[in-house]
Design an enzyme around this catalytic site. Structure first.
Site, PDB file in Angstrom:
ATOM      1  N   GLN A   9       4.357  -4.590   5.323  1.00 53.83           N
ATOM      2  CA  GLN A   9       3.288  -5.457   4.830  1.00 53.83           C
ATOM      3  C   GLN A   9       3.173  -6.710   5.692  1.00 53.83           C
ATOM      4  OE1 GLN A   9       3.447  -5.780   0.617  1.00 53.83           O
ATOM      5  NE2 GLN A   9       1.820  -7.314   0.460  1.00 53.83           N
ATOM      6  N   SER A  87      10.576  -2.017   5.806  1.00 55.37           N
ATOM      7  CA  SER A  87      10.201  -2.146   4.392  1.00 55.37           C
ATOM      8  C   SER A  87       9.279  -0.999   3.984  1.00 55.37           C
ATOM      9  CB  SER A  87       9.552  -3.518   4.156  1.00 55.37           C
ATOM     10  OG  SER A  87       9.334  -3.757   2.792  1.00 55.37           O
ATOM     11  N   LEU A  88       8.034  -1.301   3.630  1.00 56.57           N
ATOM     12  CA  LEU A  88       7.042  -0.284   3.291  1.00 56.57           C
ATOM     13  C   LEU A  88       6.992   0.831   4.331  1.00 56.57           C
ATOM     14  CD1 LEU A  88       4.238   0.776   2.107  1.00 56.57           C
ATOM     15  CD2 LEU A  88       3.207  -0.859   3.694  1.00 56.57           C
ATOM     16  N   ARG A 112       4.913   1.920  -5.854  1.00 51.30           N
ATOM     17  CA  ARG A 112       5.716   0.819  -5.306  1.00 51.30           C
ATOM     18  C   ARG A 112       4.915  -0.477  -5.261  1.00 51.30           C
ATOM     19  NH1 ARG A 112       6.924  -1.583  -0.224  1.00 51.30           N
ATOM     20  NH2 ARG A 112       9.159  -1.823   0.246  1.00 51.30           N
ATOM     21  N   HIS A 195      12.318  -8.195  -1.448  1.00 53.95           N
ATOM     22  CA  HIS A 195      13.697  -7.945  -0.986  1.00 53.95           C
ATOM     23  C   HIS A 195      14.671  -9.008  -1.487  1.00 53.95           C
ATOM     24  CE1 HIS A 195      11.883  -4.808   1.324  1.00 53.95           C
ATOM     25  NE2 HIS A 195      11.101  -5.673   1.926  1.00 53.95           N
ATOM     26  N   GLN A 244      16.318  -0.834  -1.462  1.00 53.68           N
ATOM     27  CA  GLN A 244      15.597  -1.683  -0.523  1.00 53.68           C
ATOM     28  C   GLN A 244      14.717  -2.719  -1.210  1.00 53.68           C
ATOM     29  OE1 GLN A 244      11.710  -1.435   1.073  1.00 53.68           O
ATOM     30  NE2 GLN A 244      12.512  -0.057   2.641  1.00 53.68           N
TER      31      GLN A 244
END
Length: 296
Positions: A9, A87-88, A112, A195, A244
């Site tokens: 992101q 991440s994503l 998510r 996170h 995560q």
């Protein structure tokens, strides 16, 4: 040996996906599938939406995912020895490497993003990029702030570590880090404390979604954020994806491990060039480029 990298992101931009959409009927079909599964006109938001609309977590995450996966699927040169996502980007990496089906990946991203947005509303927070300090200094500063939540969140590259937590926690850390000699502490334009422990409320619904999705062996290992190391076991991949949400992104370790395991070139799939810049700082001797620039 090529390692393919998938962004997270923040990589979205106005008009993203126009070249992909007009490249082939396969790409248009993927965009149409995304619109149908997500129940929104993601195509229009990507091709002609505003910066404000694209910034929303529930739009940004599926938009980046779709762009990244389509880039990989449309390239004849996509033959990864390893994949990794920031991440994503881990979900896009799993779809591109045949661990998860495209439609199932879209479902995971939708769940998510909605879960994270709800967690942001329930536990407001923010993030900031710390430049010019060693990781140990940032870790110590965060550990010394006990009255508020603030933790290291993204170990992006040497000298760049993103912190995450409550508004008050990040403010306290910003003051302390500036006194400790940080070159800059830059507030990030994000909707919440990604996170960090403040994302714990997002884990329940995401865990349910993960348990409902079939995972295959895939065509190569994925180097996952929570350890930086390679994983092929489906249950371990799922567990790491879930962790995560509240754990740091060890991107520096990820690139180091990929290079140590024989990766000789890294290629970014998806919008922007953030991961190319980070990788050049982590492993200066490794060639890095965008898949879109040279392969389609």
């Amino acid at each position: 040996m090529k390692g393919y990298l998938f962004p997270g992101q923040g990589s979205q931009y106005i008009g993203m996906g126009k070249s992909l959409y007009h490249h082939s009927s396969q790409a248009r079909g993927m965009f149409e599938t995304a619109d149908r599964i997500l129940g929104m006109d993601l195509t229009q938001l990507m091709l002609g939406g505003s910066k404000e609309a694209l910034k929303e977590t529930t739009v940004a995450q599926p938009a980046i995912f779709l762009h990244a996966v389509a880039t990989a699927f449309l390239s004849d040169s996509f033959h990864p020895a390893a994949v990794a996502g920031h991440s994503l980007g881990e979900i896009a990496a799993l779809v591109a490497s045949k661990v998860v089906a495209f439609e199932d990946g879209l479902h995971l991203v939708a769940v998510r993003s909605k879960a994270m947005q709800k967690a942001c509303q329930r536990c407001p927070g923010t993030m900031a990029a710390v430049l010019g300090l060693k990781d140990e200094v940032v870790e110590a500063v965060c550990a010394n702030i006990t009255e508020e939540v603030v933790v290291p969140a993204n170990y992006n590259c040497p000298g760049q570590l993103v912190i995450s937590g409550s508004q008050a926690g990040v403010a306290l850390a910003t003051e302390a880090l500036t006194k400790a000699g940080a070159r800059k502490v830059i507030p990030l334009q994000v909707e919440g404390a990604f996170h960090s422990p403040l994302m714990a409320h997002a884990q329940e619904s995401f865990a349910e979604a993960l348990s409902s999705i079939p995972f295959s062996k895939g065509i190569c290992p994925i180097y996952q954020n929570v350890t930086g190391g390679p994983v092929t076991d489906s249950e371990r991949i799922k567990a790491n994806l879930l962790e995560q949400l509240v754990a740091p992104i060890y991107w520096t370790k990820t690139i180091h491990h990929m290079v140590q395991d024989g990766i000789t070139a890294c290629i970014e799939c998806g919008p922007g060039a953030v991961l190319q810049g980070l990788t050049r700082k982590i492993a200066p001797g490794i060639p890095v480029r965008s898949l879109w620039e040279g392969a389609l």
